[in-house]
Design a protein around this motif. Sequence first.
Motif, PDB file in Angstrom:
ATOM      1  N   UNK A 192     -60.440  55.912  12.471  1.00  0.00           N
ATOM      2  CA  UNK A 192     -59.882  57.196  12.033  1.00  0.00           C
ATOM      3  C   UNK A 192     -58.415  57.326  12.441  1.00  0.00           C
ATOM      4  N   UNK A 193     -58.162  57.162  13.733  1.00  0.00           N
ATOM      5  CA  UNK A 193     -56.800  57.313  14.232  1.00  0.00           C
ATOM      6  C   UNK A 193     -56.714  56.735  15.634  1.00  0.00           C
ATOM      7  N   UNK A 194     -55.496  56.635  16.128  1.00  0.00           N
ATOM      8  CA  UNK A 194     -55.263  56.193  17.497  1.00  0.00           C
ATOM      9  C   UNK A 194     -53.880  56.669  17.917  1.00  0.00           C
ATOM     10  N   UNK A 195     -53.646  56.623  19.213  1.00  0.00           N
ATOM     11  CA  UNK A 195     -52.289  56.904  19.674  1.00  0.00           C
ATOM     12  C   UNK A 195     -51.980  56.062  20.896  1.00  0.00           C
ATOM     13  N   UNK A 196     -50.695  55.800  21.091  1.00  0.00           N
ATOM     14  CA  UNK A 196     -50.180  55.114  22.271  1.00  0.00           C
ATOM     15  C   UNK A 196     -48.998  55.938  22.771  1.00  0.00           C
ATOM     16  N   UNK A 197     -48.972  56.224  24.052  1.00  0.00           N
ATOM     17  CA  UNK A 197     -47.855  56.970  24.615  1.00  0.00           C
ATOM     18  C   UNK A 197     -47.504  56.380  25.968  1.00  0.00           C
ATOM     19  N   UNK A 198     -46.237  56.499  26.346  1.00  0.00           N
ATOM     20  CA  UNK A 198     -45.849  55.911  27.610  1.00  0.00           C
ATOM     21  C   UNK A 198     -44.413  56.196  27.997  1.00  0.00           C
ATOM     22  N   UNK A 199     -44.053  55.706  29.162  1.00  0.00           N
ATOM     23  CA  UNK A 199     -42.706  55.796  29.726  1.00  0.00           C
ATOM     24  C   UNK A 199     -42.243  54.388  30.053  1.00  0.00           C
ATOM     25  N   UNK A 200     -41.064  54.006  29.548  1.00  0.00           N
ATOM     26  CA  UNK A 200     -40.513  52.683  29.828  1.00  0.00           C
ATOM     27  C   UNK A 200     -39.130  52.831  30.447  1.00  0.00           C
ATOM     28  N   UNK A 201     -38.865  52.037  31.481  1.00  0.00           N
ATOM     29  CA  UNK A 201     -37.568  52.037  32.152  1.00  0.00           C
ATOM     30  C   UNK A 201     -37.078  50.604  32.295  1.00  0.00           C
ATOM     31  N   UNK A 202     -35.808  50.392  31.958  1.00  0.00           N
ATOM     32  CA  UNK A 202     -35.180  49.080  32.110  1.00  0.00           C
ATOM     33  C   UNK A 202     -33.875  49.267  32.872  1.00  0.00           C
ATOM     34  N   UNK A 203     -33.675  48.464  33.902  1.00  0.00           N
ATOM     35  CA  UNK A 203     -32.481  48.554  34.726  1.00  0.00           C
ATOM     36  C   UNK A 203     -31.797  47.204  34.821  1.00  0.00           C
ATOM     37  N   UNK A 204     -30.476  47.226  34.708  1.00  0.00           N
ATOM     38  CA  UNK A 204     -29.644  46.052  34.960  1.00  0.00           C
ATOM     39  C   UNK A 204     -28.775  46.347  36.160  1.00  0.00           C
ATOM     40  N   UNK A 205     -28.851  45.488  37.175  1.00  0.00           N
ATOM     41  CA  UNK A 205     -28.109  45.722  38.405  1.00  0.00           C
ATOM     42  C   UNK A 205     -27.361  44.462  38.823  1.00  0.00           C
ATOM     43  N   UNK A 206     -26.105  44.634  39.171  1.00  0.00           N
ATOM     44  CA  UNK A 206     -25.357  43.562  39.814  1.00  0.00           C
ATOM     45  C   UNK A 206     -25.313  43.898  41.296  1.00  0.00           C
ATOM     46  N   UNK A 207     -26.298  43.392  42.019  1.00  0.00           N
ATOM     47  CA  UNK A 207     -26.449  43.760  43.427  1.00  0.00           C
ATOM     48  C   UNK A 207     -25.388  43.105  44.297  1.00  0.00           C
ATOM     49  N   UNK A 208     -24.842  41.992  43.837  1.00  0.00           N
ATOM     50  CA  UNK A 208     -23.753  41.312  44.530  1.00  0.00           C
ATOM     51  C   UNK A 208     -23.029  40.447  43.511  1.00  0.00           C
ATOM     52  N   UNK A 209     -21.918  39.874  43.896  1.00  0.00           N
ATOM     53  CA  UNK A 209     -21.185  39.019  42.959  1.00  0.00           C
ATOM     54  C   UNK A 209     -22.016  37.814  42.545  1.00  0.00           C
ATOM     55  N   UNK A 210     -23.029  37.489  43.333  1.00  0.00           N
ATOM     56  CA  UNK A 210     -23.832  36.293  43.069  1.00  0.00           C
ATOM     57  C   UNK A 210     -25.271  36.634  42.661  1.00  0.00           C
ATOM     58  N   UNK A 211     -25.610  37.923  42.524  1.00  0.00           N
ATOM     59  CA  UNK A 211     -27.005  38.306  42.276  1.00  0.00           C
ATOM     60  C   UNK A 211     -27.065  39.345  41.160  1.00  0.00           C
ATOM     61  N   UNK A 212     -27.702  38.975  40.046  1.00  0.00           N
ATOM     62  CA  UNK A 212     -27.970  39.897  38.940  1.00  0.00           C
ATOM     63  C   UNK A 212     -29.482  40.118  38.848  1.00  0.00           C
ATOM     64  N   UNK A 213     -29.877  41.363  38.688  1.00  0.00           N
ATOM     65  CA  UNK A 213     -31.290  41.703  38.637  1.00  0.00           C
ATOM     66  C   UNK A 213     -31.559  42.580  37.420  1.00  0.00           C
ATOM     67  N   UNK A 214     -32.558  42.192  36.631  1.00  0.00           N
ATOM     68  CA  UNK A 214     -33.026  43.005  35.503  1.00  0.00           C
ATOM     69  C   UNK A 214     -34.479  43.371  35.771  1.00  0.00           C
ATOM     70  N   UNK A 215     -34.781  44.666  35.705  1.00  0.00           N
ATOM     71  CA  UNK A 215     -36.128  45.151  35.999  1.00  0.00           C
ATOM     72  C   UNK A 215     -36.640  45.955  34.822  1.00  0.00           C
TER      73      UNK A 215
END
Length: 877
Positions: A678-701
Amino acid sequence: MKKIISLFFLLSLFIISLAQFPNAGGASRMGSTQMAGRFYGKIVDATSNKGVEAVSIQLLQNKFDSVSRKRKEVIIAGMLTKQNGEFTLENVPLFGQFKLKISAISYVTIEKTVAFDIKMNNTGSPDMSQLLNSIDKDLGNIKIELEEKTLSTVTVNSSKPLLQLGIDRKIFSVDKSIVATGGTAVDVMRNVPSLTVDLDGNVSLRNNAPQVFVDGRPTTMQLDQIPADAIESVEIITNPSAKFDASGGTSGILNVVLKKNKKVGFNGSVRTNIDSRLKIGGGADINIRQQKINLFASGNYFQRKSISTGNTDRLTTTGFPITHLYQDDYSEMSSKMRFGRTGLDYFIDNRSTLSANISFAGGSFSPLTETDLLTDSLFPIIKSNFTERNSTTSGNFNHIGRQLNFKHNFPKPGREVTADITFNSRSNSNTNNIETINYTHLSSFVPFFNQQQKGAGKGKNIIIQSDFINPITEKSKLEIGGRFALNTSNSTNAFYMVSPITGELILQPSTAIDYESEERIYAGYVTFSNQLKLFSYQLGLRSESSTYRGNLIKTNEIFNNDFPVSFFPSIFLSKKLKAEQELQINYTRRINRPNFFQLSPFTDSSDFLNINKGNPGLNPEFTNSFELSYQKLFKNNNNLLASIYYKNTDQLITRFQQKLTDPNNGKDKILNTYINANSSYVTGLEMTLKNKLATWWDLTSNFNLFTSKIDISDLNQPEQKQFASWFGKINNTFKLPKNFTVQLSGEYQSKTILPPGGSGNKGGGGGFMGGMGMYGQATSSQGFVRANYFMDAAIRLDFLKTKTASISLNVNDIFKTRKSAIHSESPYFIQDVNRQRDPQIFRLNFNWRFGKFDANLFKRKNLKLERENMNSMDINM
């Protein structure tokens, strides 16, 4: 070990929360390879408006002279205009300030400041999602003796990052992902934020299967047939506008962009790899560019050995007697794959380009599966039965894709028209030999029988499309387009009993099928976008109609589904806020048509626990999607993107079980098929972060919290229990001394409801073993996947003088934790399936890039140009 992994994720999230974005890290460093662009245009007489020949065109840049210790203007490119007044300046750096000097006898000398139209964000960094569309700058028709027009200048000091975040899409750069080197597109997707991949390579985006494109068009290839080394980037579009194909329904679009180069001169690379199972791979690509011709070609070959183990615990409550089954599976598959692509771009003039390319993929596979089944009959008398089932398969597949494209840019910046035609064809065949031996405690006689399953399939896909973009003002534009698609498929399949005396194959008529289908889709769209100070909007409307015709050739049964014109609106509203913030809300309506595998009425009984059959009476499902997104830009390219989404689907296509009575022995079995819920639904919260924590460390979450629900309204089908689920994914890149780079990525997924509808696309007609039947797995709308997690790692060393060579080592599933544990229930059984596939595979890779990016490399000498000392200059890239 679970505690270590959990601590790893929590520590990463804790670091993110404490990081002071404005002060984190240093400025991004220039990549070892500078990107370059092209200026082109036409010089015309102010009075006659005709092109002027032999006009001197110089491009100058102010540079520091190490000898005089002063700055001075240096010619970096130049030429004389052609007979029609056209000129092209190649290999222009994307950074710095430029001056265009135009001079000719009897004409007034003109000097213009020129720059590439690269959009900048509020942090002073370029908008990387628009960069590739801005490196070819049309200067238009320049009239001599008229007042000069000065264009704004821009300075670019950035290399392409691993992930580019935008309100409308995410772009993942594959060449920055070391952990996927030497693998396939499936390995790439495991490390792309927002995506989850199961053991069989099925990709989910927000708990649903996305529509997969290659270079912006639908494809008949599967992701495991595309080498990772052939991919430039992956685009994730969660809520596509009316401009895009309305198919894809509840998830969105996953666009795989293949590598293609247009740099002047010649360049290329060679690569090779070997894994811990002594399977090899390799490939090469080359690009040659002269004035009017750009040629490119690439080829890849790789071998794989995949090992899978699993077990199934199943209580069957239908029929008589009630039985309990325990099944052990071992599967080993060897495969050889090849992939190639070649094409050319012909630059008719400065504003018109004709492009053609052809791609091919093919290979062979030979799975071996060993299955042990212990069955206990619980009532009325307890008795046991043991069965050995062995199957060996040999199969092959081939795919050829062809594309022809024309593009014309008008003198007015941003106005363009494109037209293209895409033609894909595929074929596959396989032979599966099945040996079954039954042991009972009541008899010394051991009955056995042999079967053979033969299948084949082929299909064609044609797409014709044209688009026109017309900027009305500097801040508004109108886009219109049309599209026609034709999909044809044919599938043959049959089971044969093997005579124990003569070895003769005896056809089982009830299993033989020869099914063909044809689908036609007609579409058109219009979108209008406008910007009012800090507020912008885009309104779009797409219309599509389709027809479907299926035919069982042996019985001449016809299945027709004609779907009238449907409208698919899209609304995007965006507001720029203070402090480099942006808010967007959007709405779209989309469709998901049943695919060939879901429609085919063929009954696949290769696994008697999971008999599969399509449903030719399925209708399309329609989805209304809402999404609210917030983006915050910080200094040093730190970025936060958060989205709240809700998708409601009518007539959802979902897997469904029903009881089937075997006419030969009267026993009840379970049939897996498809229905429209008959029907369905999907709902949610998504978060994406890009961080340059140091000159030598990049983090994507990436973090996603979601829930879903399906309404079937069947009294015989128990209601699915609803609960919230989440998954998190991180990608770490560490730049170490001595040109070493280390990447560490991981994912954790909590207990999750089974994706509605399943994948439904394995096999593609005549496919191997009906997709998943060999593992005893029955995907349904009732059930869940237990929590799982994994980690991948890689290290790379760049060497040689200009870092043109690299060697890398990657390993997947470091701790052997990537497992699949699925619990499913129906009115007929309760089942648990556990599987593991290919843990701790190490792969050693070598890559060498070569080439000379020289604007003069393939040009004939222009004596007149030499006399005026106006030779084009070489740009080191």
